[in-house]
Design a protein around this motif. Structure first.
Motif, PDB file in Angstrom:
ATOM      1  N   VAL A  26       0.854  -1.180   0.000  1.00 27.11           N
ATOM      2  CA  VAL A  26       0.000   0.000   0.000  1.00 27.11           C
ATOM      3  C   VAL A  26       0.889   1.229   0.000  1.00 27.11           C
ATOM      4  N   ASP A  27       0.784   2.026  -1.070  1.00 27.64           N
ATOM      5  CA  ASP A  27       1.586   3.243  -1.181  1.00 27.64           C
ATOM      6  C   ASP A  27       0.884   4.427  -0.524  1.00 27.64           C
ATOM      7  N   ASP A  28      -0.428   4.512  -0.702  1.00 24.87           N
ATOM      8  CA  ASP A  28      -1.212   5.609  -0.144  1.00 24.87           C
ATOM      9  C   ASP A  28      -2.282   5.053   0.779  1.00 24.87           C
ATOM     10  N   ALA A  29      -2.553   5.795   1.856  1.00 27.48           N
ATOM     11  CA  ALA A  29      -3.649   5.410   2.748  1.00 27.48           C
ATOM     12  C   ALA A  29      -4.950   5.523   1.970  1.00 27.48           C
ATOM     13  N   GLN A  30      -5.773   4.484   2.032  1.00 28.25           N
ATOM     14  CA  GLN A  30      -7.038   4.502   1.304  1.00 28.25           C
ATOM     15  C   GLN A  30      -8.078   3.631   1.993  1.00 28.25           C
ATOM     16  N   THR A  31      -9.295   3.748   1.513  1.00 30.75           N
ATOM     17  CA  THR A  31     -10.414   2.946   1.984  1.00 30.75           C
ATOM     18  C   THR A  31     -10.810   2.001   0.864  1.00 30.75           C
ATOM     19  N   ILE A  32     -11.067   0.741   1.229  1.00 27.40           N
ATOM     20  CA  ILE A  32     -11.387  -0.282   0.233  1.00 27.40           C
ATOM     21  C   ILE A  32     -12.652  -1.015   0.656  1.00 27.40           C
ATOM     22  N   ILE A  33     -13.504  -1.308  -0.332  1.00 29.44           N
ATOM     23  CA  ILE A  33     -14.685  -2.141  -0.126  1.00 29.44           C
ATOM     24  C   ILE A  33     -14.580  -3.327  -1.078  1.00 29.44           C
ATOM     25  N   CYS A  34     -14.760  -4.530  -0.548  1.00 31.38           N
ATOM     26  CA  CYS A  34     -14.783  -5.747  -1.355  1.00 31.38           C
ATOM     27  C   CYS A  34     -16.071  -6.491  -1.046  1.00 31.38           C
ATOM     28  N   PHE A  35     -16.525  -7.299  -1.994  1.00 29.99           N
ATOM     29  CA  PHE A  35     -17.711  -8.107  -1.737  1.00 29.99           C
ATOM     30  C   PHE A  35     -17.656  -9.378  -2.559  1.00 29.99           C
ATOM     31  N   ASP A  36     -18.352 -10.397  -2.061  1.00 31.77           N
ATOM     32  CA  ASP A  36     -18.414 -11.674  -2.763  1.00 31.77           C
ATOM     33  C   ASP A  36     -19.696 -12.397  -2.370  1.00 31.77           C
ATOM     34  N   VAL A  37     -20.019 -13.446  -3.123  1.00 35.26           N
ATOM     35  CA  VAL A  37     -21.236 -14.221  -2.898  1.00 35.26           C
ATOM     36  C   VAL A  37     -20.861 -15.694  -2.758  1.00 35.26           C
ATOM     37  N   ASP A  38     -21.426 -16.346  -1.753  1.00 31.90           N
ATOM     38  CA  ASP A  38     -21.303 -17.794  -1.575  1.00 31.90           C
ATOM     39  C   ASP A  38     -22.708 -18.373  -1.500  1.00 31.90           C
ATOM     40  N   ILE A  39     -22.801 -19.672  -1.695  1.00 31.03           N
ATOM     41  CA  ILE A  39     -24.057 -20.370  -1.455  1.00 31.03           C
ATOM     42  C   ILE A  39     -23.871 -21.110  -0.135  1.00 31.03           C
ATOM     43  N   ALA A  40     -24.566 -20.639   0.902  1.00 29.19           N
ATOM     44  CA  ALA A  40     -24.404 -21.198   2.242  1.00 29.19           C
ATOM     45  C   ALA A  40     -25.075 -22.560   2.366  1.00 29.19           C
ATOM     46  N   ASP A  41     -26.214 -22.719   1.694  1.00 31.53           N
ATOM     47  CA  ASP A  41     -26.962 -23.962   1.849  1.00 31.53           C
ATOM     48  C   ASP A  41     -27.888 -24.144   0.657  1.00 31.53           C
ATOM     49  N   VAL A  42     -28.036 -25.382   0.239  1.00 31.68           N
ATOM     50  CA  VAL A  42     -29.042 -25.734  -0.750  1.00 31.68           C
ATOM     51  C   VAL A  42     -30.138 -26.429   0.040  1.00 31.68           C
ATOM     52  N   GLU A  43     -31.232 -25.711   0.246  1.00 39.90           N
ATOM     53  CA  GLU A  43     -32.312 -26.241   1.093  1.00 39.90           C
ATOM     54  C   GLU A  43     -32.989 -27.450   0.473  1.00 39.90           C
ATOM     55  N   ASN A  44     -33.261 -27.366  -0.812  1.00 41.98           N
ATOM     56  CA  ASN A  44     -33.939 -28.442  -1.520  1.00 41.98           C
ATOM     57  C   ASN A  44     -33.844 -28.162  -3.015  1.00 41.98           C
ATOM     58  N   LYS A  45     -34.626 -28.866  -3.822  1.00 43.00           N
ATOM     59  CA  LYS A  45     -34.590 -28.675  -5.277  1.00 43.00           C
ATOM     60  C   LYS A  45     -35.110 -27.311  -5.692  1.00 43.00           C
ATOM     61  N   THR A  46     -35.844 -26.653  -4.808  1.00 46.31           N
ATOM     62  CA  THR A  46     -36.467 -25.386  -5.160  1.00 46.31           C
ATOM     63  C   THR A  46     -35.642 -24.181  -4.737  1.00 46.31           C
ATOM     64  N   PHE A  47     -35.044 -24.202  -3.548  1.00 46.40           N
ATOM     65  CA  PHE A  47     -34.390 -23.005  -2.997  1.00 46.40           C
ATOM     66  C   PHE A  47     -32.955 -23.272  -2.539  1.00 46.40           C
ATOM     67  N   TYR A  48     -32.141 -22.246  -2.658  1.00 50.92           N
ATOM     68  CA  TYR A  48     -30.856 -22.233  -1.968  1.00 50.92           C
ATOM     69  C   TYR A  48     -30.647 -20.870  -1.344  1.00 50.92           C
ATOM     70  N   LEU A  49     -29.635 -20.769  -0.472  1.00 57.77           N
ATOM     71  CA  LEU A  49     -29.408 -19.566   0.320  1.00 57.77           C
ATOM     72  C   LEU A  49     -28.089 -18.898  -0.069  1.00 57.77           C
ATOM     73  N   PRO A  50     -28.141 -17.891  -0.933  1.00 60.90           N
ATOM     74  CA  PRO A  50     -26.925 -17.130  -1.228  1.00 60.90           C
ATOM     75  C   PRO A  50     -26.583 -16.208  -0.057  1.00 60.90           C
ATOM     76  N   VAL A  51     -25.301 -16.069   0.222  1.00 64.42           N
ATOM     77  CA  VAL A  51     -24.802 -15.199   1.279  1.00 64.42           C
ATOM     78  C   VAL A  51     -23.887 -14.162   0.640  1.00 64.42           C
ATOM     79  N   LEU A  52     -24.117 -12.919   0.986  1.00 60.41           N
ATOM     80  CA  LEU A  52     -23.353 -11.799   0.437  1.00 60.41           C
ATOM     81  C   LEU A  52     -22.429 -11.273   1.537  1.00 60.41           C
ATOM     82  N   TYR A  53     -21.116 -11.268   1.274  1.00 63.87           N
ATOM     83  CA  TYR A  53     -20.127 -10.758   2.217  1.00 63.87           C
ATOM     84  C   TYR A  53     -19.603  -9.429   1.707  1.00 63.87           C
TER      85      TYR A  53
END
Length: 167
Positions: free
Chosen positions: A55-82
């Motif tokens: 890091v050359d300069d002091a700065q603020t950073i935002i990162c994000f990603d998506v995981d699938i936490a659980d596949v409940e069944n054939k109909t639904f799954y649970l995406p998680v946003l970090y």
């Protein structure tokens, strides 16, 4: 949906961050800001987990990603946003008082918590924790959960096993 969330959620979140006046002001540390600010994408806002090696300069950073936490069944799954928000310790204190990463977390939460742009129904805040990705940087991780369809409506026709194959 066939995991379209990895693409769609990230595009929507990049738009939500780069088009919000308060977030852009806090990330750029400038009062005179252009909104939407698309120069932040891949320079200070990343659609994947990113920690700079040097890091050359002091700065603020935002990162994000998506995981699938659980596949409940054939109909639904649970995406998680970090969402990871971190800044150099020299930028933590705001002129108007308070802590920069807390203010950014609050602004992001105003946009996301209860949003119907992510999944079915409303996006829910599940967790907020502290972290320190590199020396002299301090941050927060926001975790949101949604529910989405596991499969789209289209399915290719099954082969007819009773019909002999033509050679």
């Amino acid at each position: 949906m066939y995991l379209d969330e990895f693409f769609d959620y990230k595009n929507q979140l990049m738009k939500d961050i780069c088009c919000d006046e308060e977030i852009v002001r806090l990330v750029t540390n400038k009062e005179d800001r252009d909104v939407p600010n698309h120069t932040l994408a891949y320079s200070q806002v990343f659609p994947y987990e990113y920690v700079p090696d040097t890091v050359d300069d002091a700065q603020t950073i935002i990162c994000f990603d998506v995981d699938i936490a659980d596949v409940e069944n054939k109909t639904f799954y649970l995406p998680v946003l970090y969402i990871w928000i971190f800044t150099h310790t020299s930028l933590l204190k705001l002129k108007e008082g308070g802590v920069r990463i807390d203010k950014i977390a609050s602004a992001i939460d105003k946009n996301l918590n209860g949003s119907r742009y992510y999944g079915l129904g409303e996006l829910e805040l599940k967790n907020v924790t502290r972290f320190s990705p590199i020396q002299d940087y301090y941050g927060r991780v926001l975790t949101y959960q949604a529910r989405d369809f596991n499969r789209s409506g289209y399915r290719p026709p099954a082969p007819n096993r009773k019909t002999p194959r033509v050679k």
